[in-house]
Structures are given as structure tokens and as C-alpha cells.
Motif scaffolding. Structure first.
Motif, PDB file in Angstrom:
ATOM      1  N   ASN A  30       0.817  -1.216   0.000  1.00  0.00           N
ATOM      2  CA  ASN A  30       0.000   0.000   0.000  1.00  0.00           C
ATOM      3  C   ASN A  30       0.847   1.261   0.000  1.00  0.00           C
ATOM      4  O   ASN A  30       0.635   2.157  -0.823  1.00  0.00           O
ATOM      5  N   PHE A  31       1.792   1.357   0.922  1.00  0.00           N
ATOM      6  CA  PHE A  31       2.549   2.598   1.088  1.00  0.00           C
ATOM      7  C   PHE A  31       3.436   2.907  -0.110  1.00  0.00           C
ATOM      8  O   PHE A  31       3.661   4.071  -0.425  1.00  0.00           O
ATOM      9  N   ILE A  32       3.977   1.895  -0.772  1.00  0.00           N
ATOM     10  CA  ILE A  32       4.860   2.166  -1.913  1.00  0.00           C
ATOM     11  C   ILE A  32       4.101   2.210  -3.234  1.00  0.00           C
ATOM     12  O   ILE A  32       4.688   2.516  -4.265  1.00  0.00           O
ATOM     13  N   GLN A  33       2.807   1.932  -3.193  1.00  0.00           N
ATOM     14  CA  GLN A  33       1.980   2.013  -4.399  1.00  0.00           C
ATOM     15  C   GLN A  33       1.083   3.247  -4.390  1.00  0.00           C
ATOM     16  O   GLN A  33       0.094   3.299  -5.111  1.00  0.00           O
ATOM     17  N   GLY A  34       1.420   4.217  -3.524  1.00  0.00           N
ATOM     18  CA  GLY A  34       0.645   5.452  -3.492  1.00  0.00           C
ATOM     19  C   GLY A  34      -0.721   5.293  -2.851  1.00  0.00           C
ATOM     20  O   GLY A  34      -1.643   6.038  -3.157  1.00  0.00           O
ATOM     21  N   ARG A  35      -0.832   4.315  -1.972  1.00  0.00           N
ATOM     22  CA  ARG A  35      -2.102   4.053  -1.298  1.00  0.00           C
ATOM     23  C   ARG A  35      -1.845   4.064   0.210  1.00  0.00           C
ATOM     24  O   ARG A  35      -1.805   3.011   0.844  1.00  0.00           O
ATOM     25  N   PRO A  36      -1.692   5.235   0.806  1.00  0.00           N
ATOM     26  CA  PRO A  36      -1.322   5.333   2.221  1.00  0.00           C
ATOM     27  C   PRO A  36      -2.500   5.099   3.162  1.00  0.00           C
ATOM     28  O   PRO A  36      -2.775   5.906   4.039  1.00  0.00           O
ATOM     29  N   ASP A  37      -3.174   4.002   2.974  1.00  0.00           N
ATOM     30  CA  ASP A  37      -4.375   3.667   3.746  1.00  0.00           C
ATOM     31  C   ASP A  37      -3.991   2.703   4.862  1.00  0.00           C
ATOM     32  O   ASP A  37      -3.892   1.488   4.655  1.00  0.00           O
ATOM     33  N   LEU A  38      -3.767   3.232   6.053  1.00  0.00           N
ATOM     34  CA  LEU A  38      -3.338   2.410   7.183  1.00  0.00           C
ATOM     35  C   LEU A  38      -4.395   1.381   7.562  1.00  0.00           C
ATOM     36  O   LEU A  38      -4.063   0.240   7.889  1.00  0.00           O
ATOM     37  N   VAL A  39      -5.664   1.745   7.498  1.00  0.00           N
ATOM     38  CA  VAL A  39      -6.736   0.806   7.839  1.00  0.00           C
ATOM     39  C   VAL A  39      -6.711  -0.399   6.903  1.00  0.00           C
ATOM     40  O   VAL A  39      -6.784  -1.551   7.338  1.00  0.00           O
ATOM     41  N   ASP A  40      -6.575  -0.145   5.595  1.00  0.00           N
ATOM     42  CA  ASP A  40      -6.520  -1.247   4.635  1.00  0.00           C
ATOM     43  C   ASP A  40      -5.242  -2.061   4.817  1.00  0.00           C
ATOM     44  O   ASP A  40      -5.260  -3.285   4.704  1.00  0.00           O
ATOM     45  N   THR A  41      -4.135  -1.392   5.104  1.00  0.00           N
ATOM     46  CA  THR A  41      -2.872  -2.093   5.342  1.00  0.00           C
ATOM     47  C   THR A  41      -3.027  -3.069   6.505  1.00  0.00           C
ATOM     48  O   THR A  41      -2.660  -4.246   6.394  1.00  0.00           O
ATOM     49  N   ILE A  42      -3.573  -2.602   7.605  1.00  0.00           N
ATOM     50  CA  ILE A  42      -3.763  -3.464   8.777  1.00  0.00           C
ATOM     51  C   ILE A  42      -4.763  -4.568   8.474  1.00  0.00           C
ATOM     52  O   ILE A  42      -4.567  -5.721   8.882  1.00  0.00           O
ATOM     53  N   ARG A  43      -5.802  -4.255   7.733  1.00  0.00           N
ATOM     54  CA  ARG A  43      -6.796  -5.280   7.351  1.00  0.00           C
ATOM     55  C   ARG A  43      -6.123  -6.412   6.573  1.00  0.00           C
ATOM     56  O   ARG A  43      -6.336  -7.595   6.844  1.00  0.00           O
ATOM     57  N   ARG A  44      -5.291  -6.055   5.625  1.00  0.00           N
ATOM     58  CA  ARG A  44      -4.602  -7.061   4.817  1.00  0.00           C
ATOM     59  C   ARG A  44      -3.621  -7.875   5.658  1.00  0.00           C
ATOM     60  O   ARG A  44      -3.600  -9.105   5.586  1.00  0.00           O
ATOM     61  N   LEU A  45      -2.804  -7.186   6.449  1.00  0.00           N
ATOM     62  CA  LEU A  45      -1.813  -7.894   7.257  1.00  0.00           C
ATOM     63  C   LEU A  45      -2.472  -8.811   8.278  1.00  0.00           C
ATOM     64  O   LEU A  45      -2.011  -9.933   8.504  1.00  0.00           O
ATOM     65  N   THR A  46      -3.552  -8.361   8.880  1.00  0.00           N
ATOM     66  CA  THR A  46      -4.285  -9.196   9.839  1.00  0.00           C
ATOM     67  C   THR A  46      -4.837 -10.443   9.151  1.00  0.00           C
ATOM     68  O   THR A  46      -4.750 -11.550   9.689  1.00  0.00           O
ATOM     69  N   ALA A  47      -5.373 -10.270   7.967  1.00  0.00           N
ATOM     70  CA  ALA A  47      -5.892 -11.417   7.212  1.00  0.00           C
ATOM     71  C   ALA A  47      -4.767 -12.383   6.856  1.00  0.00           C
ATOM     72  O   ALA A  47      -4.929 -13.606   6.944  1.00  0.00           O
ATOM     73  N   PHE A  48      -3.606 -11.852   6.461  1.00  0.00           N
ATOM     74  CA  PHE A  48      -2.472 -12.715   6.129  1.00  0.00           C
ATOM     75  C   PHE A  48      -2.020 -13.506   7.360  1.00  0.00           C
ATOM     76  O   PHE A  48      -1.671 -14.685   7.251  1.00  0.00           O
TER      77      PHE A  48
END
Length: 115
Positions: A30-48
């Protein structure tokens, strides 16, 4: 960047195929693709983590607070951080205090070496 379901299924498939032979890293860019969405980042990492990833990685969180939020949200699954010269790099003791369990150097060693 893959959509959420595809990314989750890829990590889950790697975990299921692995059976302990490799370390499966759940990564979101997310952060290196121009998508600085912390909520989505945490959602993805939690799912992983729930899918069984051994370590989680979201390269270049924007600041210390974001890193703390990530580590806290996915605990006890280890989080990887990339040390990179020129960034506002935290020291190893600071990263340990936050709860980071793995530090990568990426290309730092080779780009720092004199040829």
C-alpha cells in the motif's frame, strides 16, 4: 496491487503448499503504491496472519505511529521492517521497543559497498 480477496488467497495457498519448508511473508505494498491507507494495510496484514503467514511486511510505513499501529494490530505475528539509508530510520533498540521482530537491509549493503 492485488485486490484483497486475491491477495488473501495467494497467501493462504502459499501457507497450505508450504507445510513448514519456507517462511511465508504476508506483504502489502500500500505505502509504496501510493495508497497510504493504514486501515486497509492493517486489514490485509491481519488477514495474512490469520491465513498462517509466518511474518508480515508493509514496506515504508509513513511514520513511527503507523508502525506501532501495525505491530500492535497483528501481534503476536512478527513484523518485518526494511532499513533504508536516507529514510527516517529508527534504531534497532527503538524498533525492538516497538515490537518489530525482523529487520531487513534489502539492497543497503550492496549499495553502500565501495566497488
Amino acid at each position: 496491487m492485488r485486490d484483497f480477496d486475491e491477495a488473501f488467497n495467494r497467501v493462504r495457498s502459499a501457507v497450505n503448499a508450504d507445510r513448514g519448508r519456507i517462511v511465508v511473508t504476508g506483504r502489502t505494498d500500500n505505502f509504496i503504491q501510493g495508497r497510504p491507507d493504514l486501515v486497509d494495510t492493517i486489514r490485509r496484514l491481519t488477514a495474512f496472519a490469520e491465513a498462517g503467514a509466518d511474518v508480515l511486511y508493509a514496506p515504508f510505513p509513513p511514520d513511527r505511529d503507523a508502525l506501532v499501529a501495525i505491530v500492535t494490530a497483528v501481534a503476536p505475528t512478527p513484523v518485518n521492517v526494511l532499513a533504508s539509508p536516507g529514510d527516517k530510520v529508527l534504531t534497532v533498540p527503538e524498533l525492538q521497543k516497538i515490537g518489530v521482530k525482523r529487520i531487513s537491509v534489502g539492497p543497503m549493503l550492496s549499495t553502500s559497498a565501495a566497488y
